[in-house]
Design a protein around this motif. Structure first.
Motif, mmCIF file in Angstrom:
data_model
loop_
_atom_site.group_PDB
_atom_site.id
_atom_site.type_symbol
_atom_site.label_atom_id
_atom_site.label_comp_id
_atom_site.label_asym_id
_atom_site.label_seq_id
_atom_site.Cartn_x
_atom_site.Cartn_y
_atom_site.Cartn_z
ATOM 1 N N GLU A 50 9.393 -11.940 -8.688
ATOM 2 C CA GLU A 50 8.201 -11.208 -8.530
ATOM 3 C C GLU A 50 8.009 -10.156 -7.330
ATOM 4 O O GLU A 50 7.400 -9.231 -7.472
ATOM 5 C CB GLU A 50 6.999 -12.104 -8.478
ATOM 6 C CG GLU A 50 6.844 -12.879 -9.799
ATOM 7 C CD GLU A 50 5.633 -13.507 -9.653
ATOM 8 O OE1 GLU A 50 4.902 -13.982 -8.815
ATOM 9 O OE2 GLU A 50 4.811 -14.001 -10.695
ATOM 10 N N HIS A 51 8.725 -10.493 -6.369
ATOM 11 C CA HIS A 51 8.639 -9.633 -5.121
ATOM 12 C C HIS A 51 9.741 -9.600 -4.338
ATOM 13 O O HIS A 51 10.422 -10.677 -3.921
ATOM 14 C CB HIS A 51 7.438 -10.059 -4.339
ATOM 15 C CG HIS A 51 7.287 -9.125 -2.990
ATOM 16 N ND1 HIS A 51 6.965 -7.844 -3.053
ATOM 17 C CD2 HIS A 51 7.612 -9.652 -1.739
ATOM 18 C CE1 HIS A 51 6.753 -7.449 -1.811
ATOM 19 N NE2 HIS A 51 7.202 -8.501 -0.807
ATOM 20 N N VAL A 52 10.286 -8.497 -4.063
ATOM 21 C CA VAL A 52 11.446 -8.079 -3.102
ATOM 22 C C VAL A 52 11.107 -7.400 -1.924
ATOM 23 O O VAL A 52 10.568 -6.373 -1.929
ATOM 24 C CB VAL A 52 12.814 -7.522 -3.742
ATOM 25 C CG1 VAL A 52 13.776 -7.351 -2.761
ATOM 26 C CG2 VAL A 52 13.132 -8.277 -5.062
ATOM 27 N N ASP A 53 11.236 -7.857 -0.712
ATOM 28 C CA ASP A 53 11.089 -7.214 0.718
ATOM 29 C C ASP A 53 12.400 -6.305 0.799
ATOM 30 O O ASP A 53 13.474 -6.707 0.828
ATOM 31 C CB ASP A 53 10.879 -8.256 1.828
ATOM 32 C CG ASP A 53 10.585 -7.474 3.136
ATOM 33 O OD1 ASP A 53 10.867 -6.525 3.164
ATOM 34 O OD2 ASP A 53 9.876 -8.207 3.718
ATOM 35 N N GLU A 54 12.046 -5.157 0.804
ATOM 36 C CA GLU A 54 13.085 -4.091 0.972
ATOM 37 C C GLU A 54 13.811 -4.244 2.223
ATOM 38 O O GLU A 54 15.000 -3.791 2.290
ATOM 39 C CB GLU A 54 12.465 -2.622 0.665
ATOM 40 C CG GLU A 54 12.267 -2.507 -0.867
ATOM 41 C CD GLU A 54 11.687 -1.281 -1.396
ATOM 42 O OE1 GLU A 54 11.873 -0.127 -0.507
ATOM 43 O OE2 GLU A 54 11.270 -1.020 -2.522
ATOM 44 N N MET A 55 13.128 -4.492 3.369
ATOM 45 C CA MET A 55 13.684 -4.346 4.642
ATOM 46 C C MET A 55 14.560 -5.703 4.905
ATOM 47 O O MET A 55 15.510 -5.343 5.555
ATOM 48 C CB MET A 55 12.546 -4.331 5.411
ATOM 49 C CG MET A 55 11.657 -3.407 5.688
ATOM 50 S SD MET A 55 12.516 -1.496 5.952
ATOM 51 C CE MET A 55 12.711 -1.937 7.713
#
Length: 80
Positions: A50-55
């Motif tokens: 559902e969510h990926v932290d790009e950093m």
């Protein structure tokens, strides 16, 4: 002229992605009567990102269930 060949059948499939196994069984029970007598039921657990932290590349996943109810239905006789 009336055509009376062998019955024509078609495959009816209802599918949905749900959050819980209980929801999957509720979906199955609500669709069993819609697909005839020769029924196939499939429940597959899937992990959805559902969510990926790009950093950092960290991600949150949620387990869901893909459910499908399939069966053969006979078409009514066709008169021409």
């Amino acid at each position: 002229m009336q055509i009376t060949d062998s019955p024509t059948e078609y495959t009816a499939t209802y599918s949905k992605r749900v959050a819980t196994v209980q929801d999957a069984f509720a979906f199955i029970m609500s669709h069993l009567d819609k697909v005839g007598e020769d029924v196939q039921v499939i429940i597959n657990p899937v992990w959805v990102c559902e969510h990926v932290d790009e950093m950092t590349g960290d991600h949150e996943t949620v387990r869901q269930f893909e459910v499908a109810v399939t069966g053969m239905m006979e078409l009514p006789d066709v008169v021409q």
